[in-house]
Design a protein around this motif. Structure first.
Motif, PDB file in Angstrom:
ATOM      1  N   PRO A 169      -9.004  12.721  -3.816  1.00  0.00           N
ATOM      2  CA  PRO A 169      -8.084  11.552  -2.431  1.00  0.00           C
ATOM      3  C   PRO A 169      -6.593  12.725  -2.427  1.00  0.00           C
ATOM      4  O   PRO A 169      -6.024  12.697  -0.861  1.00  0.00           O
ATOM      5  CB  PRO A 169      -8.346  10.095  -2.975  1.00  0.00           C
ATOM      6  CG  PRO A 169      -9.748  10.437  -3.573  1.00  0.00           C
ATOM      7  CD  PRO A 169      -9.554  11.404  -4.149  1.00  0.00           C
ATOM      8  N   ASP A 175       0.812  -1.022  -0.239  1.00  0.00           N
ATOM      9  CA  ASP A 175       0.103  -0.010   0.245  1.00  0.00           C
ATOM     10  C   ASP A 175       0.858   1.202   0.064  1.00  0.00           C
ATOM     11  O   ASP A 175       2.034   1.388   0.517  1.00  0.00           O
ATOM     12  CB  ASP A 175      -0.367  -0.130   0.745  1.00  0.00           C
ATOM     13  CG  ASP A 175      -1.665  -1.490   1.553  1.00  0.00           C
ATOM     14  OD1 ASP A 175      -2.316  -1.405   0.073  1.00  0.00           O
ATOM     15  OD2 ASP A 175      -2.499  -1.445   2.214  1.00  0.00           O
ATOM     16  N   LEU A 197      -1.296   7.130  -4.170  1.00  0.00           N
ATOM     17  CA  LEU A 197      -2.620   7.175  -4.989  1.00  0.00           C
ATOM     18  C   LEU A 197      -2.526   6.214  -5.731  1.00  0.00           C
ATOM     19  O   LEU A 197      -4.091   5.444  -6.207  1.00  0.00           O
ATOM     20  CB  LEU A 197      -3.146   9.198  -4.786  1.00  0.00           C
ATOM     21  CG  LEU A 197      -2.378   9.467  -4.301  1.00  0.00           C
ATOM     22  CD1 LEU A 197      -2.905  10.500  -5.042  1.00  0.00           C
ATOM     23  CD2 LEU A 197      -3.318   9.772  -3.310  1.00  0.00           C
ATOM     24  N   TRP A 198      -1.893   5.253  -5.979  1.00  0.00           N
ATOM     25  CA  TRP A 198      -2.172   4.176  -7.665  1.00  0.00           C
ATOM     26  C   TRP A 198      -3.063   3.458  -6.610  1.00  0.00           C
ATOM     27  O   TRP A 198      -3.967   3.120  -7.654  1.00  0.00           O
ATOM     28  CB  TRP A 198      -1.613   3.652  -7.982  1.00  0.00           C
ATOM     29  CG  TRP A 198      -0.278   2.400  -6.693  1.00  0.00           C
ATOM     30  CD1 TRP A 198       0.537   2.630  -5.537  1.00  0.00           C
ATOM     31  CD2 TRP A 198      -0.526   1.393  -6.949  1.00  0.00           C
ATOM     32  NE1 TRP A 198       0.824   1.656  -5.613  1.00  0.00           N
ATOM     33  CE2 TRP A 198       0.313   0.617  -5.994  1.00  0.00           C
ATOM     34  CE3 TRP A 198      -1.646   0.187  -7.813  1.00  0.00           C
ATOM     35  CZ2 TRP A 198      -0.156  -0.851  -6.376  1.00  0.00           C
ATOM     36  CZ3 TRP A 198      -1.419  -0.519  -7.355  1.00  0.00           C
ATOM     37  CH2 TRP A 198      -0.426  -1.619  -6.433  1.00  0.00           C
ATOM     38  N   GLY A 199      -2.830   2.710  -5.526  1.00  0.00           N
ATOM     39  CA  GLY A 199      -3.703   2.233  -4.915  1.00  0.00           C
ATOM     40  C   GLY A 199      -5.127   2.423  -5.391  1.00  0.00           C
ATOM     41  O   GLY A 199      -6.065   1.288  -5.597  1.00  0.00           O
ATOM     42  N   GLY A 200      -5.636   3.379  -4.679  1.00  0.00           N
ATOM     43  CA  GLY A 200      -7.298   3.793  -4.997  1.00  0.00           C
ATOM     44  C   GLY A 200      -7.727   4.413  -5.995  1.00  0.00           C
ATOM     45  O   GLY A 200      -9.022   5.279  -6.410  1.00  0.00           O
ATOM     46  N   LEU A 201      -7.031   4.852  -7.390  1.00  0.00           N
ATOM     47  CA  LEU A 201      -7.527   5.092  -8.578  1.00  0.00           C
ATOM     48  C   LEU A 201      -7.331   4.031  -9.679  1.00  0.00           C
ATOM     49  O   LEU A 201      -7.183   2.610  -9.156  1.00  0.00           O
ATOM     50  CB  LEU A 201      -6.207   6.223  -9.104  1.00  0.00           C
ATOM     51  CG  LEU A 201      -5.266   7.028  -8.448  1.00  0.00           C
ATOM     52  CD1 LEU A 201      -4.353   8.034  -8.828  1.00  0.00           C
ATOM     53  CD2 LEU A 201      -6.747   7.941  -8.202  1.00  0.00           C
ATOM     54  N   SER A 202      -8.584   4.714 -10.725  1.00  0.00           N
ATOM     55  CA  SER A 202      -8.956   3.569 -11.359  1.00  0.00           C
ATOM     56  C   SER A 202      -7.837   3.338 -12.418  1.00  0.00           C
ATOM     57  O   SER A 202      -7.221   4.516 -12.240  1.00  0.00           O
ATOM     58  CB  SER A 202     -10.248   4.169 -11.720  1.00  0.00           C
ATOM     59  OG  SER A 202     -10.296   5.594 -12.326  1.00  0.00           O
TER      60      SER A 202
END
Length: 689
Positions: A96, A18, A226-231
């Protein structure tokens, strides 16, 4: 799918930790790197005099690593929110990033508080357990430039942490980003560059270096967080936009790093030191980052377009780790003393000439007595304005070439005006007016009048905003780019406020008196930032006046031509009043500065000041007259265009507008006639007697 492609896809699907966990690992790597490098350079060795203690010696570089990383991450997240992440539904993708920026800014503020405590202990040698330490620390933050800079950055971080938590629009994100970028100025003034022999070039190059490093490191680390929460779509959009940001940052960091490193080590001999070894290590890491950036553009971007966005995330994670090592080495260089200059072997009895009072105050030797020839060959290049003028020249040329390549025309007169304006700006900020303006009030006034009135006249006629809007393509991926930000800026309420005639008069007229009859003038003479801000204000105030008067670029609705003319004359009256007041006054402006320069040529301080007032009154009239003439021509052409428009409309509809107007008049006449008959008294009847 081929075997190689399958392997690539499988590798791309290996999960990454994460974002917060990755950032903790990055921070640990930067701390370890800083600790090892500062031990290697000897920066944490005990001082012979007033040693602050082991806690301060080791704690200060480590706290600065935390502060620098959180500052970079805050700025990077705000950059991503403003220009890289798509704006759309559900709940904008940049939200975010703003929440994360609020968190990192809070840590940044705490780190700056610790930095203030440790820095004062380091520079004063006073133990932190001293009963008067808190009082002395408050005085340090309030009265000393170094302390004020730290306090400003800490307050900016706390303000960003508070406001970013509730920010919901891109406009507010842009303002927070602007505040965060301004916080880079104090570190540029407090580093080794401040004590360089070429102070202004060193400070400017360090400022560019900090800007490039901060945006580059922060934006990449922000993407990793942020990559984990981005589409996949949002990550792909942000990755493509980041590649362009990283390319610009790499160029800025490389160029400014060469200039700043050369000024610090003083030559190639300086590389043969521990400081030079750390500098070489940082250069090698920069080269590695350049290779990774090339691989990102050539390999991972196509994979993102093929539907495998995690390939970029893996490369970005490794690239961010390398950046953390570079940040650690950078902090080490900032707390370590550069190598001393090589000792000069001199013949017996030969003495080195000490710098004169002018060089001690301005950083430059006293120029020779003014003459027509010296107003051509005495130059003091200013790196900031050289870069700005160069960018303006190159970007305008690229825009014109793009228009011609697609078959669109661009008036050659606008191009000529733009480059004349840039040429005059370069001459005034880097040439003889800059050299003599530092030591002579009359020459300073020549530079002021030119920057505030002549340069904006030509730049406004160059119509740069119109050119940019015609060249820049609107973004289709939902993010906001240069064109979108430019439109949002010229159409915002703040620009409508600034273009109000009353505000224009105050900004150009009243600010003139406020600047020269306050401590702001002396601040501009004695500090590099004040000097540059003075030029920026003069240029902005003059550009705004010229744009309101004769501008052709889009923006808020400008006043009518008669009101513009009145605004021009009122502004001119304030300008003339200022010049006449200088000619009539016997009060010297900044006498302690001009009187301590040791100038042996020219008139007395009062005579030179009165000459400057005459220049402000006389030379300033010429651009004003040009503005009035151009405004009169535009007024006439506007009337002619309106007449032609009405003629064309009449030809199309058979003069329907005039016929309707005549019909309305006829109806009014008939109504008046009916009302008159109704209200007429009856005629008296004849009565027979």
């Amino acid at each position: 799918m081929t075997t190689a492609a399958a392997k690539t896809g499988a590798a791309a699907e290996v999960p990454l930790p994460d974002g917060p966990l990755l950032m903790a690992g990055y921070l640990l790597a930067a701390l370890v790197t800083t600790a090892v490098a500062t031990w290697f350079t000897g920066a944490v060795a005990p001082s012979v005099l007033a040693d602050p203690g082991v806690l301060v010696r080791w704690g200060l570089p480590l706290v600065r690593v935390v502060g620098d990383l959180t500052q970079s991450l805050t700025i990077g997240l705000l950059v991503l929110a403003c220009v890289a992440l798509p704006v759309g539904k559900p709940r904008k993708a940049y939200a975010p990033a703003l929440r994360a920026a609020s968190l990192t800014a809070g840590v940044w503020a705490v780190a700056m508080l610790a930095d203030a405590i440790l820095t004062y202990a380091d520079v004063s040698g006073q133990p932190m357990n001293d009963p008067t330490y808190g009082q002395q620390l408050a005085s340090f933050l309030r009265d000393i430039d170094l302390g004020r800079g730290i306090a400003f950055v800490g307050l900016a971080a706390a303000l960003i942490a508070t406001l970013a938590a509730g920010a919901t629009t891109l406009g507010s994100s842009g303002l927070l980003l602007l505040l965060a970028l301004i916080s880079l100025i104090p570190p540029a003034l407090a580093g080794h560059a401040a004590g360089s022999s070429d102070h202004e070039t060193a400070v400017t190059s360090l400022g560019f270096h900090l800007l490039g490093v901060t945006v580059w490191v922060g934006a990449l680390a922000g993407l990793v967080c942020l990559w984990g929460g981005l589409s996949d779509r949002a990550l792909g959009t942000a990755a493509r936009r980041f590649s362009y940001i990283a390319l610009w940052c790499f160029a800025v960091v490389a160029a400014s790093g060469v200039v700043n490193g050369w000024l610090r080590i003083g030559g190639l001999d300086g590389l043969d030191s521990r400081y030079g070894a750390v500098l070489i290590g940082k250069v090698l890491l920069l080269v590695a980052l350049g290779v990774m950036g090339w691989r990102h553009r050539t390999h991972t971007l196509p994979q993102i377009e093929a539907g495998r966005p995690r390939a970029f995330a893996r490369l970005a994670a490794v690239e961010a780790a390398v950046m953390m090592l570079a940040v650690g080495l950078g902090v080490t260089l900032s707390v370590s003393a550069p190598p001393p200059p090589a000792l000069l072997t001199e013949a017996p009895g030969l003495l080195t000439k000490a710098p004169g009072p002018a060089q001690a105050l301005t950083g430059y030797p006293l120029p020779p007595s003014p003459s027509p020839l010296h107003y051509l060959d005495v130059w003091q290049p200013d790196l900031l304005w050289m870069v700005l003028v160069g960018l303006g020249a190159v970007m305008y040329a690229v825009g014109v070439l793009r228009l011609h390549r697609r078959g669109d025309g661009w008036h050659v007169g606008r191009t000529i005006c733009w480059y004349i304006g840039l040429g005059i700006l370069a001459y005034v900020t880097c040439g003889p007016p800059a050299a003599y303006g530092r030591v002579q009030f009359s020459a300073h006034m020549i530079a002021h009048m030119t920057i505030g009135m002549a340069v904006p006249l030509f730049l406004v006629l160059g119509a740069p905003v119109t050119l940019a809007l015609r060249v820049l393509h609107p973004r289709r991926d939902g993010s906001r780019g240069a064109r979108e930000w430019l439109l949002a800026t010229v159409e915002c309420g703040y620009m409508r406020f600034l273009s109000n005639p009353v505000v224009v008069i105050i900004n150009f007229g009243f600010s003139l008196t406020l600047f020269y009859y306050s401590n702001l003038f002396r601040l501009a003479l004695t500090t590099h930032v004040g000097h540059e801000l003075m030029h920026v204000h003069f240029l902005f105030a003059g550009y705004l006046l010229a744009w309101v008067m004769i501008g052709v670029d889009p923006g808020p609705k400008r006043p009518s031509h008669p009101l513009r003319l009145v605004t021009l004359f009122v502004t001119l009256s304030f300008h003339s009043f200022f010049g006449v007041s200088l000619m009539m006054s016997n009060r010297l402006l900044a006498p302690d500065f001009f009187g301590a320069l040791g100038r042996t040529w020219g008139g007395t301080l009062l005579e030179d000041q009165k000459l400057g007032g005459g220049i402000a009154w006389g030379i300033g009239e010429l651009p004003t007259l040009a503005l009035a003439l151009i405004l009169a021509v535009q007024w006439t052409r506007s009337d002619d265009r309106e007449a032609r428009r009405r003629d064309r409309a009449a030809d199309r509809d058979g003069d329907a507008e005039l016929n309707a107007y005549n019909a309305m008049l006829a109806q009014l006449a008939q109504a008046d006639a009916r009302q008159a008959r109704t209200e007429r008294p009856p005629a008296p009847r004849d009565v027979e007697e």
